[in-house]
Design an enzyme around this catalytic site. Structure first.
Site, PDB file in Angstrom:
ATOM      1  N   HIS A 173      -3.438   6.654   2.721  1.00  0.00           N
ATOM      2  CA  HIS A 173      -3.806   5.376   2.101  1.00  0.00           C
ATOM      3  C   HIS A 173      -5.181   4.981   2.638  1.00  0.00           C
ATOM      4  O   HIS A 173      -5.442   5.061   3.840  1.00  0.00           O
ATOM      5  CB  HIS A 173      -2.773   4.308   2.446  1.00  0.00           C
ATOM      6  CG  HIS A 173      -3.252   2.929   2.125  1.00  0.00           C
ATOM      7  ND1 HIS A 173      -3.767   2.615   0.882  1.00  0.00           N
ATOM      8  CD2 HIS A 173      -3.325   1.799   2.874  1.00  0.00           C
ATOM      9  CE1 HIS A 173      -4.134   1.339   0.887  1.00  0.00           C
ATOM     10  NE2 HIS A 173      -3.879   0.830   2.082  1.00  0.00           N
ATOM     11  N   ASN A 195      -9.991  -0.748  -0.052  1.00  0.00           N
ATOM     12  CA  ASN A 195      -8.535  -0.651  -0.044  1.00  0.00           C
ATOM     13  C   ASN A 195      -8.001  -1.148  -1.395  1.00  0.00           C
ATOM     14  O   ASN A 195      -8.131  -2.326  -1.707  1.00  0.00           O
ATOM     15  CB  ASN A 195      -7.992  -1.503   1.109  1.00  0.00           C
ATOM     16  CG  ASN A 195      -6.481  -1.486   1.209  1.00  0.00           C
ATOM     17  OD1 ASN A 195      -5.794  -1.037   0.300  1.00  0.00           O
ATOM     18  ND2 ASN A 195      -5.967  -1.991   2.314  1.00  0.00           N
ATOM     19  N   CYS A 231       0.815  -1.231   0.000  1.00  0.00           N
ATOM     20  CA  CYS A 231       0.000   0.000   0.000  1.00  0.00           C
ATOM     21  C   CYS A 231       0.840   1.270   0.000  1.00  0.00           C
ATOM     22  O   CYS A 231       0.331   2.357  -0.257  1.00  0.00           O
ATOM     23  CB  CYS A 231      -0.931   0.001   1.200  1.00  0.00           C
ATOM     24  SG  CYS A 231      -1.952  -1.472   1.241  1.00  0.00           S
TER      25      CYS A 231
HETATM   26  N1  ACO Z   1     -17.540  -9.880   9.443  1.00  0.00           N
HETATM   27  C1  ACO Z   1     -17.941 -10.158  10.695  1.00  0.00           C
HETATM   28  N2  ACO Z   1     -17.084 -10.436  11.677  1.00  0.00           N
HETATM   29  C2  ACO Z   1     -15.763 -10.423  11.378  1.00  0.00           C
HETATM   30  C3  ACO Z   1     -15.286 -10.141  10.081  1.00  0.00           C
HETATM   31  C4  ACO Z   1     -16.236  -9.863   9.087  1.00  0.00           C
HETATM   32  N3  ACO Z   1     -15.877  -9.580   7.829  1.00  0.00           N
HETATM   33  N4  ACO Z   1     -13.942 -10.200  10.087  1.00  0.00           N
HETATM   34  C5  ACO Z   1     -13.561 -10.499  11.341  1.00  0.00           C
HETATM   35  N5  ACO Z   1     -14.675 -10.649  12.123  1.00  0.00           N
HETATM   36  C6  ACO Z   1     -14.741 -10.960  13.549  1.00  0.00           C
HETATM   37  C7  ACO Z   1     -13.490 -11.635  14.066  1.00  0.00           C
HETATM   38  O1  ACO Z   1     -13.553 -13.018  13.843  1.00  0.00           O
HETATM   39  C8  ACO Z   1     -13.538 -11.259  15.541  1.00  0.00           C
HETATM   40  O2  ACO Z   1     -14.442 -12.115  16.176  1.00  0.00           O
HETATM   41  P1  ACO Z   1     -14.153 -12.628  17.705  1.00  0.00           P
HETATM   42  O3  ACO Z   1     -14.146 -11.375  18.531  1.00  0.00           O
HETATM   43  O4  ACO Z   1     -15.296 -13.547  17.965  1.00  0.00           O
HETATM   44  O5  ACO Z   1     -12.815 -13.301  17.664  1.00  0.00           O
HETATM   45  C9  ACO Z   1     -14.144  -9.872  15.544  1.00  0.00           C
HETATM   46  O6  ACO Z   1     -14.817  -9.739  14.274  1.00  0.00           O
HETATM   47  C10 ACO Z   1     -13.145  -8.747  15.692  1.00  0.00           C
HETATM   48  O7  ACO Z   1     -12.055  -8.977  14.772  1.00  0.00           O
HETATM   49  P2  ACO Z   1     -10.830  -7.986  14.695  1.00  0.00           P
HETATM   50  O8  ACO Z   1      -9.848  -8.537  13.686  1.00  0.00           O
HETATM   51  O9  ACO Z   1     -10.319  -7.694  16.062  1.00  0.00           O
HETATM   52  O10 ACO Z   1     -11.563  -6.683  14.093  1.00  0.00           O
HETATM   53  P3  ACO Z   1     -10.970  -5.239  13.877  1.00  0.00           P
HETATM   54  O11 ACO Z   1     -11.810  -4.265  14.586  1.00  0.00           O
HETATM   55  O12 ACO Z   1      -9.502  -5.185  14.092  1.00  0.00           O
HETATM   56  O13 ACO Z   1     -11.251  -5.010  12.314  1.00  0.00           O
HETATM   57  C11 ACO Z   1      -9.985  -5.020  10.248  1.00  0.00           C
HETATM   58  C12 ACO Z   1     -10.655  -5.868  11.348  1.00  0.00           C
HETATM   59  C13 ACO Z   1     -11.055  -4.256   9.534  1.00  0.00           C
HETATM   60  C14 ACO Z   1      -9.271  -5.961   9.274  1.00  0.00           C
HETATM   61  C15 ACO Z   1      -8.964  -4.044  10.883  1.00  0.00           C
HETATM   62  O14 ACO Z   1      -8.172  -4.725  11.820  1.00  0.00           O
HETATM   63  C16 ACO Z   1      -8.068  -3.357   9.890  1.00  0.00           C
HETATM   64  O15 ACO Z   1      -8.494  -2.543   9.109  1.00  0.00           O
HETATM   65  N6  ACO Z   1      -6.742  -3.617   9.969  1.00  0.00           N
HETATM   66  C17 ACO Z   1      -5.728  -2.889   9.219  1.00  0.00           C
HETATM   67  C18 ACO Z   1      -5.703  -3.227   7.758  1.00  0.00           C
HETATM   68  C19 ACO Z   1      -4.594  -2.430   7.094  1.00  0.00           C
HETATM   69  O16 ACO Z   1      -4.408  -1.254   7.314  1.00  0.00           O
HETATM   70  N7  ACO Z   1      -3.754  -3.093   6.314  1.00  0.00           N
HETATM   71  C20 ACO Z   1      -2.601  -2.407   5.745  1.00  0.00           C
HETATM   72  C21 ACO Z   1      -2.745  -2.106   4.354  1.00  0.00           C
HETATM   73  S1  ACO Z   1      -3.213  -3.480   3.362  1.00  0.00           S
HETATM   74  C22 ACO Z   1      -1.885  -3.873   2.303  1.00  0.00           C
HETATM   75  O17 ACO Z   1      -0.764  -3.491   2.487  1.00  0.00           O
HETATM   76  C23 ACO Z   1      -2.195  -4.783   1.154  1.00  0.00           C
END
Ligand code: ACO
Length: 329
Positions: free
Chosen positions: A253, A283, A114
Site C-alpha cells: 500500500h 496515498n 487502505c
Molecule cells: N508540514 C510541515 N510540518 C508538519 C506537517 C507538514 N505537512 N505535518 C506535521 N508537521 C510537523 C508536526 O507538527 C511535528 O511538529 P513538532 O515536532 O513541532 O510537533 C513534526 O512535523 C513531526 O510530526 P510527526 O507527525 O511526528 O511526523 P512524521 O515523521 O511521523 O510524519 C506522517 C507524519 C507523514 C503523517 C507519518 O507519520 C505517516 O506517514 N504516518 C502513517 C500514515 C499511514 O500509513 N496511514 C495508514 C494508511 S491511511 C488510511 O487508511 C486512509
C-alpha cells in the site's frame, strides 16, 4: 474445486495534479518537508463533478477489456472504498455496475480503508473457490479529496484520488491460482485513523457533524504500520514456503515511502522488487494497490506468471497481504 486467478488489471487517474508547491500555498508546509517525510511529490485530484463511481467504472472498463471476459459473464462486482459517492446508500458498487451496463448482478461495497483491495481479493477468491461465482470484478476507488480537510497539514499532504480494478476469474490451472490471502483487524486502534463525524457514532447536535473529514495520529500509525506489515507478510511467506527471492514484485500500500522502505528492508527485499507509485499518486487508500499493479503492467514490467506479494495497512485498523501469480496477458 476451481481456483481463482487475477486475469487482468486496469486503473484510472484524474488529470488534475496537486503538487507539494500547491499545498505549500494552502497550509504551513513545504515541498522539502513532504518529500523527506513521505516521498510524495504530487497527487491527482478528481474534478468536482467526477465521483468515485465514475473513476471506478473507468478503471473497471479497462480491466474488463484486458481480461477478454464478456460483460454478460461477470457475475459479481465488489468495490473497496472509504469515499463512496453517497454515505451510505446506494453503494458505489451498484452505481459502477450500472455505469458499465452489467445488468442486475450482485454488487456491494466493503470498508477496510487502505486494506480494502486485499479484502475484496480474499472475498472474490472465496466466492470463486466455493463455486458460487465465476467472474468477479474487484475495484478499489477513492475520491479522498472529498473527505480531506485542506486546512489540516498533517493529512492533506498525503492523500490523492484514483481507481484500480482487476478481473478475478475461475480457472482449473493451479499454476494461475491466487495462492493465499491474509486479512486481519484490531479495533483497539480505531482512534488512530478515523472520520469521526457523520455516522451514528458522532454527536448529533455537534456543529462539526457535517464535516466528514479523515483524522489521523500519523506518528503512532506509522509505528504500528511498519510492525504489522512486516509481521503479516512474514507469516504469509512462511505459511506458503516462499522465500523473498521468489517474489518478482512486492506491491505495498502506497502510504509513505519511509514505511515501504522500512518494511522492504526488514523483509530483505531488493529495491528492484519493490513497486513505488507514492511519489506521483500519494496515498489513494483502497485504490493504491491496483493502481500500483497497473503501473508495472503498463510500463511493461509485469508478465504472466510473475509472483506478486501484496501488503496493506489502514484505518480500522486493518491489514492484509496476498500471494498470487499474475494470470493476465
Ligand atoms: N508540514 C510541515 N510540518 C508538519 C506537517 C507538514 N505537512 N505535518 C506535521 N508537521 C510537523 C508536526 O507538527 C511535528 O511538529 P513538532 O515536532 O513541532 O510537533 C513534526 O512535523 C513531526 O510530526 P510527526 O507527525 O511526528 O511526523 P512524521 O515523521 O511521523 O510524519 C506522517 C507524519 C507523514 C503523517 C507519518 O507519520 C505517516 O506517514 N504516518 C502513517 C500514515 C499511514 O500509513 N496511514 C495508514 C494508511 S491511511 C488510511 O487508511 C486512509
Amino acid at each position: 474445486m476451481s481456483y481463482a486467478a487475477m486475469r487482468s488489471i486496469g486503473a484510472y487517474v484524474p488529470k488534475r495534479i496537486l503538487s507539494n508547491q500547491d499545498l505549500a500555498a494552502m497550509v504551513d508546509t513545504s515541498d522539502e518537508w513532504i518529500v523527506k517525510r513521505t516521498g510524495i511529490q504530487e497527487r491527482r485530484i478528481a474534478a468536482q463533478d467526477e465521483t468515485t463511481s465514475d473513476m471506478g467504472a473507468k478503471a473497471a472498463q479497462i480491466a474488463i477489456e484486458r481480461s477478454g471476459v464478456n460483460k454478460s459473464d461477470i457475475d459479481m462486482l465488489i468495490c473497496a472504498t472509504i469515499s463512496p459517492d453517497y454515505f451510505n446508500m446506494p453503494s458505489t458498487a451498484t452505481l459502477i455496475a450500472t455505469k458499465l451496463g452489467l445488468g442486475q448482478i450482485s454488487a456491494f461495497d466493503i470498508s477496510a480503508a487502505c486494506t480494502g483491495f486485499v479484502y475484496v481479493l480474499s472475498i472474490a477468491k472465496a466466492f470463486i473457490e466455493s463455486g458460487m461465482k465465476k467472474n468477479i470484478l474487484i475495484i478499489g476507488a477513492e475520491k479522498l479529496s472529498a473527505i480531506t480537510d485542506y486546512s489540516d497539514r498533517t493529512t492533506c499532504i498525503l492523500f490523492g484520488d484514483g481507481a484500480g480494478a482487476a478481473m478475478i476469474c475461475a480457472t482449473n490451472d493451479a499454476s494461475e491460482a491466487i495462492r493465499d490471502v491474509n486479512t486481519g483487524s484490531d479495533g483497539t486502534y480505531a482512534d488512530l485513523l478515523m472520520t469521526p463525524n457523520g455516522g451514528s457514532g458522532s454527536i448529533h447536535d455537534s456543529p462539526e457533524r457535517d464535516k466528514v473529514f479523515m483524522q489521523m495520529k500519523g506518528n503512532e500509525t506509522f509505528k504500528v504500520a511498519v510492525r504489522t506489515l512486516t509481521a503479516d507478510v512474514q507469516e504469509l511467506l512462511h505459511k506458503n514456503g516462499v522465500q523473498t527471492a521468489q517474489i518478482k514484485h512486492f506491491v505495498p500500500h502506497q502510504a509513505n515511502y519511509r514505511i515501504i522502505k522500512a518494511v522492504g528492508d526488514a523483509l530483505g527485499l531488493d529495491e528492484a522488487q519493490v513497486v513505488l507509485t507514492v511519489g506521483k499518486y500519494g496515498n489513494t487508500s483502497g485504490a493504491s494497490i491496483p493502481m500500483a499493479i497497473n503501473d508495472i503492467y503498463e510500463s511493461g514490467r509485469l508478465a504472466k506468471g510473475d509472483l506478486l506479494l501484496l501488503d496493506a495497512f489502514g484505518g480500522g485498523l486493518t491489514w492484509g497481504s496476498a500471494l498470487l501469480p499474475f494470470a493476465g496477458k
